[in-house]
Design an enzyme around this catalytic site. Structure first.
Site, short mmCIF file in Angstrom:
data_model
loop_
_atom_site.label_atom_id
_atom_site.label_comp_id
_atom_site.label_asym_id
_atom_site.label_seq_id
_atom_site.Cartn_x
_atom_site.Cartn_y
_atom_site.Cartn_z
N LYS A 96 0.84 -1.22 0.00
CA LYS A 96 0.00 0.00 0.00
C LYS A 96 0.86 1.26 0.00
O LYS A 96 0.73 2.14 0.84
CB LYS A 96 -0.99 -0.03 1.16
CG LYS A 96 -1.87 -1.28 1.10
CD LYS A 96 -2.89 -1.35 2.20
CE LYS A 96 -3.73 -2.60 2.13
NZ LYS A 96 -3.05 -3.85 2.52
O1 LIG Z 1 -9.19 -3.83 1.29
C1 LIG Z 1 -8.29 -4.57 1.68
C2 LIG Z 1 -7.00 -4.47 1.25
C3 LIG Z 1 -6.08 -5.36 1.72
N1 LIG Z 1 -6.41 -6.33 2.60
C4 LIG Z 1 -5.36 -7.27 3.02
O2 LIG Z 1 -5.71 -8.58 2.56
C5 LIG Z 1 -5.42 -9.54 3.57
C6 LIG Z 1 -6.70 -10.18 4.07
O3 LIG Z 1 -6.42 -11.11 5.07
P1 LIG Z 1 -7.52 -12.14 5.66
O4 LIG Z 1 -6.80 -12.82 6.79
O5 LIG Z 1 -7.90 -13.10 4.57
O6 LIG Z 1 -8.68 -11.35 6.14
C7 LIG Z 1 -4.63 -8.79 4.63
O7 LIG Z 1 -3.27 -8.83 4.29
C8 LIG Z 1 -5.15 -7.38 4.52
O8 LIG Z 1 -4.22 -6.42 4.96
C9 LIG Z 1 -7.69 -6.42 3.04
O9 LIG Z 1 -8.05 -7.30 3.85
N2 LIG Z 1 -8.61 -5.54 2.56
#
Ligand SMILES: O=c1ccn([C@@H]2O[C@H](COP(=O)(O)O)[C@@H](O)[C@H]2O)c(=O)[nH]1
Length: 277
Positions: A96
């Site tokens: 990001k």
């Molecule tokens: O809008 C967003 C952008 C990034 N993320 C990132 O994706 C993963 C989600 O992890 P889970 O454990 O599957 O929930 C994580 O790295 C977030 O920082 C997001 O969730 N939403």
């Protein structure tokens, strides 16, 4: 990797799964804590267990940077391991980033030159000159945050232009078309906002979307596919905790494999229903 090659991998693996390598040192099974690099040991086992079912991996930089220099070393080892053993798997740095032009150029160099990532997530808030430096590398991708999966997305991303009624995330999707193409730009759209994907597809019919938020955040894979799939699939659906922490015991890799396989099997059905297999 270009768009056609990515779609080729999706068809070959019958999957559009991205496994998130959000490796939290506090959650690593105890038996790995005696190894010289527990984070890399964990990642290597997870990768070997899940690679058959996934087309992309997405380490989130926070989990590595928070460990200081040893975290960066674990990340670099993970990237090298993936690129040497699984060169056809798409590799996303979820960082990001985004800053004034000359600073963004150095971020781009860090992820695309110094490390061999295929894509990096970028916040669009600082505009064109903060994004374009990431687009000067052949077959590398910028993934712009458009509509994020979290609750805070409602703070700014739905703000409407007084005259046109256009929401801020729609403006991001439209304005950024002037900066890049569907061959070097993707967008993040949270699975928790899957009902918006139909409208989003009207603005960006051909771009790939990185969709986090299934699994631990509760988004629906079926709804994402129904509203967001295009003629080249156009989706990379991420699950991090739901896969890598399917177990926190010695069987963690085996359980991660089972979790990835289960999602891949659902994806195969969705790809068939979409006429893509
Ligand atoms: O809008 C967003 C952008 C990034 N993320 C990132 O994706 C993963 C989600 O992890 P889970 O454990 O599957 O929930 C994580 O790295 C977030 O920082 C997001 O969730 N939403």
């Amino acid at each position: 990797m270009n768009q056609q090659e990515l779609f080729g991998q999706i068809q070959k693996k019958r999957s559009f799964l991205c496994v998130g390598l959000d490796t939290d040192i506090q959650k690593i099974p105890q038996h790995l804590m005696d190894t010289s690099d527990p984070v890399f040991s964990f990642n290597k086992e997870i990768i070997d267990a899940t690679a058959e079912f996934t087309v992309a991996y997405k380490p989130n930089l926070a989990f590595y940077e928070s460990l200081g220099s040893r975290g960066i070393i674990s990340l670099e080892k993970t990237v090298s391991y993936l690129k040497s053993k699984y060169p056809n798997i798409f590799l996303i740095a979820d960082a990001k980033r985004g800053d004034i032009g000359n600073t963004s150029s150095l971020y781009a160099r860090a992820f695309f030159d110094k490390q061999d990532f295929d894509a990096v997530t970028v916040a669009p808030y600082m505009g064109e000159d903060s994004v374009k430096p990431f687009m000067t590398y052949l077959d590398k991708w910028v993934i712009l945050l458009a509509l994020t999966s979290n609750k805070g997305a409602y703070d700014f991303q739905f703000i409407e232009d007084k005259e046109s009624g256009e929401k801020l995330f729609e403006t991001v999707l439209k304005k950024s078309q002037e900066w890049g193409t569907d061959e070097n730009m993707m967008y993040v759209v949270g699975a928790t906002k899957a009902e918006k994907l139909k409208e989003i597809r009207e603005i960006v019919p051909n771009h790939f979307l990185l969709v986090p938020g299934v699994g631990a955040q509760g988004g629906s894979l079926q709804e994402v596919a129904k509203n967001g799939m295009n003629a080249k699939c156009g989706l990379l659906v991420n699950s991090s905790r739901g896969i890598i922490y399917a177990s926190n015991d010695v069987d963690y890799a085996e359980k991660a494999r089972a979790a990835a396989k289960e999602i891949q099997q659902e994806m195969e059905v969705l790809l068939k229903e979409g006429g893509l297999l």
